[in-house]
Design an enzyme around this catalytic site. Sequence first.
Site, mmCIF file in Angstrom:
data_model
loop_
_atom_site.group_PDB
_atom_site.id
_atom_site.type_symbol
_atom_site.label_atom_id
_atom_site.label_comp_id
_atom_site.label_asym_id
_atom_site.label_seq_id
_atom_site.Cartn_x
_atom_site.Cartn_y
_atom_site.Cartn_z
ATOM 1 N N HIS A 1 77.421 9.086 37.380
ATOM 2 C CA HIS A 1 78.613 9.577 36.696
ATOM 3 C C HIS A 1 79.708 8.525 36.888
ATOM 4 O O HIS A 1 79.711 7.822 37.896
ATOM 5 C CB HIS A 1 79.009 10.895 37.379
ATOM 6 C CG HIS A 1 80.108 11.654 36.714
ATOM 7 N ND1 HIS A 1 81.431 11.354 36.912
ATOM 8 C CD2 HIS A 1 80.078 12.715 35.875
ATOM 9 C CE1 HIS A 1 82.178 12.213 36.221
ATOM 10 N NE2 HIS A 1 81.377 13.048 35.580
ATOM 11 N N ASP B 1 76.269 11.769 45.903
ATOM 12 C CA ASP B 1 77.112 12.525 44.987
ATOM 13 C C ASP B 1 76.362 13.829 44.709
ATOM 14 O O ASP B 1 75.377 13.852 43.975
ATOM 15 C CB ASP B 1 77.321 11.705 43.712
ATOM 16 C CG ASP B 1 77.950 12.507 42.590
ATOM 17 O OD1 ASP B 1 78.093 13.738 42.723
ATOM 18 O OD2 ASP B 1 78.295 11.895 41.567
ATOM 19 N N GLN C 1 76.128 17.825 41.179
ATOM 20 C CA GLN C 1 75.158 18.625 40.420
ATOM 21 C C GLN C 1 74.106 19.261 41.309
ATOM 22 O O GLN C 1 73.494 20.266 40.936
ATOM 23 C CB GLN C 1 74.458 17.752 39.367
ATOM 24 C CG GLN C 1 75.377 17.230 38.277
ATOM 25 C CD GLN C 1 76.017 18.337 37.458
ATOM 26 O OE1 GLN C 1 75.524 19.464 37.400
ATOM 27 N NE2 GLN C 1 77.134 18.031 36.835
ATOM 28 N N LYS D 1 81.764 23.512 40.188
ATOM 29 C CA LYS D 1 80.389 23.510 39.676
ATOM 30 C C LYS D 1 79.510 24.456 40.491
ATOM 31 O O LYS D 1 78.363 24.719 40.159
ATOM 32 C CB LYS D 1 79.811 22.087 39.730
ATOM 33 C CG LYS D 1 80.613 21.118 38.882
ATOM 34 C CD LYS D 1 79.854 19.861 38.606
ATOM 35 C CE LYS D 1 80.767 18.733 38.189
ATOM 36 N NZ LYS D 1 80.883 18.593 36.737
ATOM 37 N N CYS E 1 80.213 11.414 30.679
ATOM 38 C CA CYS E 1 80.800 10.542 31.713
ATOM 39 C C CYS E 1 79.745 9.639 32.334
ATOM 40 O O CYS E 1 79.813 9.330 33.524
ATOM 41 C CB CYS E 1 81.502 11.345 32.800
ATOM 42 S SG CYS E 1 82.924 12.242 32.214
HETATM 43 C C1 LIG Z 1 77.035 13.817 39.032
HETATM 44 C C2 LIG Z 1 78.509 14.050 39.000
HETATM 45 N N1 LIG Z 1 79.298 13.391 39.837
HETATM 46 C C3 LIG Z 1 80.622 13.581 39.859
HETATM 47 C C4 LIG Z 1 81.243 14.454 39.014
HETATM 48 C C5 LIG Z 1 82.735 14.592 39.065
HETATM 49 O O1 LIG Z 1 83.101 15.840 39.506
HETATM 50 P P1 LIG Z 1 84.608 16.307 39.486
HETATM 51 O O2 LIG Z 1 85.107 16.041 38.094
HETATM 52 O O3 LIG Z 1 84.548 17.755 39.803
HETATM 53 O O4 LIG Z 1 85.345 15.508 40.502
HETATM 54 C C6 LIG Z 1 80.470 15.162 38.103
HETATM 55 C C7 LIG Z 1 81.121 16.087 37.158
HETATM 56 O O5 LIG Z 1 80.813 16.145 35.989
HETATM 57 C C8 LIG Z 1 79.069 14.965 38.102
HETATM 58 O O6 LIG Z 1 78.290 15.623 37.245
#
Ligand SMILES: Cc1ncc(COP(=O)(O)O)c(C=O)c1O
Lengths: 150, 424
Positions: B139, B216, B219, B242, B380
């Site tokens: 992401h 990370d 998900q 999430k 993203c």
């Molecule tokens: C794999 C992954 N990492 C990071 C994020 C970023 O999360 P947040 O926008 O809640 O900080 C997301 C959110 O879409 C994600 O899917």
Amino acid sequence: MSDVGQLYQEVILDHYKRPRNFRKLDGASRNAEGYNPLCGDKVTVYAKLEDGVVRDISFQGSGCAISTASASMMTTSLKGRTLAEAEALFASFHRLVTGQPDTAPGRVELGKLAVFSGISEFPIRVKCATLAWHTLHAALERKGQTVSTE
Amino acid sequence: MTTSSTLTEKGRRDCLTGFDVEKVREDFPILKVKVHGKPLVYLDNAATAQKPQVVIDTISTYYMVENSNIHRGIHFLSLQATRAYEDARDKIKHFLNASHTREIIFVRGTTEGINLVAQSYGRPFIKEGDEIVISAMEHHSNIVPWQMLCEQVGAKLRVIPIDDDGELLIDEYGKLLNQRTKFVSVAHLSNALGTISPVKQIIEMAHRFGVPVLLDGAQATPHLKVDVQDLDCDFYAFSGHKLFGPTGVGVLYGKADLLEAMPPYHGGGDMISSVTFEKTLYNVLPYKFEAGTPNIAGGVGLGAAIDYLNGIGLEAVATYEHELLSYATEAVSQIPGVRLIGTAKQKACVLSFVVDDIHAHDVGTILDEEGVAIRTGHHCAMPVMQRFGVPATARASLAFYNTRKEIDTLVAGIRKVKEVFADV
Ligand SMILES: Cc1ncc(COP(=O)(O)O)c(C=O)c1O
């Protein structure tokens, strides 16, 4: 109530599948690139101007049905028009897709472009419909930079 | 509601774990919303998950009878609020199986957690010529903070490639690791492809070079049981929203010795133990990293979300979702002209696809008319789109409250998309 049938009219789908003037324009006097980060639509608009008249116009790029059809129909509507007419048409088109009444003094006949009236029910798609027009505007203004819908 | 009892029966029969999806759906008020006159089919869970009533109630109760600032008052409400917030931290500690609550830092979300590590670990410990390893399916929030750090310190970003199924090429990863490698940061579960990466192996390989690893977990946390001690990861970041909790709150887990060695990220109130104009002493963990008044109600709400999820059981969730994803994968891939993007052997919850000659955005608009909420675009993860040579994909992402019937509605919607585009 919005309805996808209003949005995806036959003319629009036809221009999506068989875009007109879809090529690089040799000898273009103006060009600009447009980008819609929301859906990844990219368009390059080329125009050949002579004495303030759009002698030829074309586009290239990739995008959704709405942005591709809009670019294609923009090129067919603008060939032979003066710059002033082109800007007036953009203004009218913009009012159409954003659902504003078109009673302004500079009002011009939209002709086939009227099929985009369904867009006003889908605010999120307005950027798709206007990407090519914004890009053309930048080309005519000689902004030269990439236009982004954001 | 004549169909509901048969559905419940079917739901029961579908799943050997006895997971009753119709009963679970009752916990989520938003699932009763109508969209364009049709029942909402919410398949955008990877963007954000819906909230059960108990989370909504916990937040409103907090504001009704507990609201106060934390860690600073001696009055009754302040102690109540502090206790509620610190209880939530304890729940998170258990949820991740961390060894100490001081390893649990409240942040705004995954994004802030990764930025915190990139800056507070990266600035002091990563130098010019060093290398940071991420993967090709990250992401943007696990790419950009590292690029920013690279610019600041003169380090280099190295990227683990993926294959056509969206699986990490572990051998290539092995080749990237060397004496210059100073950090590895990868997604536990990819939001664009649904791939579950072999993170334990990734961590083991990095540790052989003495390199710390951040996972990370944005998900992964809603779908997989996470045990940070078993994984032996050095940092783990996730987002409350999430995980069926509120927006604006998330968690960074870090091993205590690493966190101790790192300077604070933000300066301000709460992160200090004493301040004079000559010298400021920082607070102990985890408060050293928690400057300013945090999202207290959010933290408390996240605690409630974790309780709720524990009540259902992540094992039951994983089993049910696995079955639902198989059903959806099978159904969607049978539609002519539909290509799945992301076909890893180990997958969860994500069904990314493209439809021949039809842009994802058009797919999304037509599905929305049917009440089906999916995400369309680059998710993203623009480098993933480039890797697969598509401008965008349509992505349906599942949660445990989704049903087979909803998948059928999705499939009917995709067929409608094809009809709309067919006859010209
Ligand atoms: C794999 C992954 N990492 C990071 C994020 C970023 O999360 P947040 O926008 O809640 O900080 C997301 C959110 O879409 C994600 O899917």
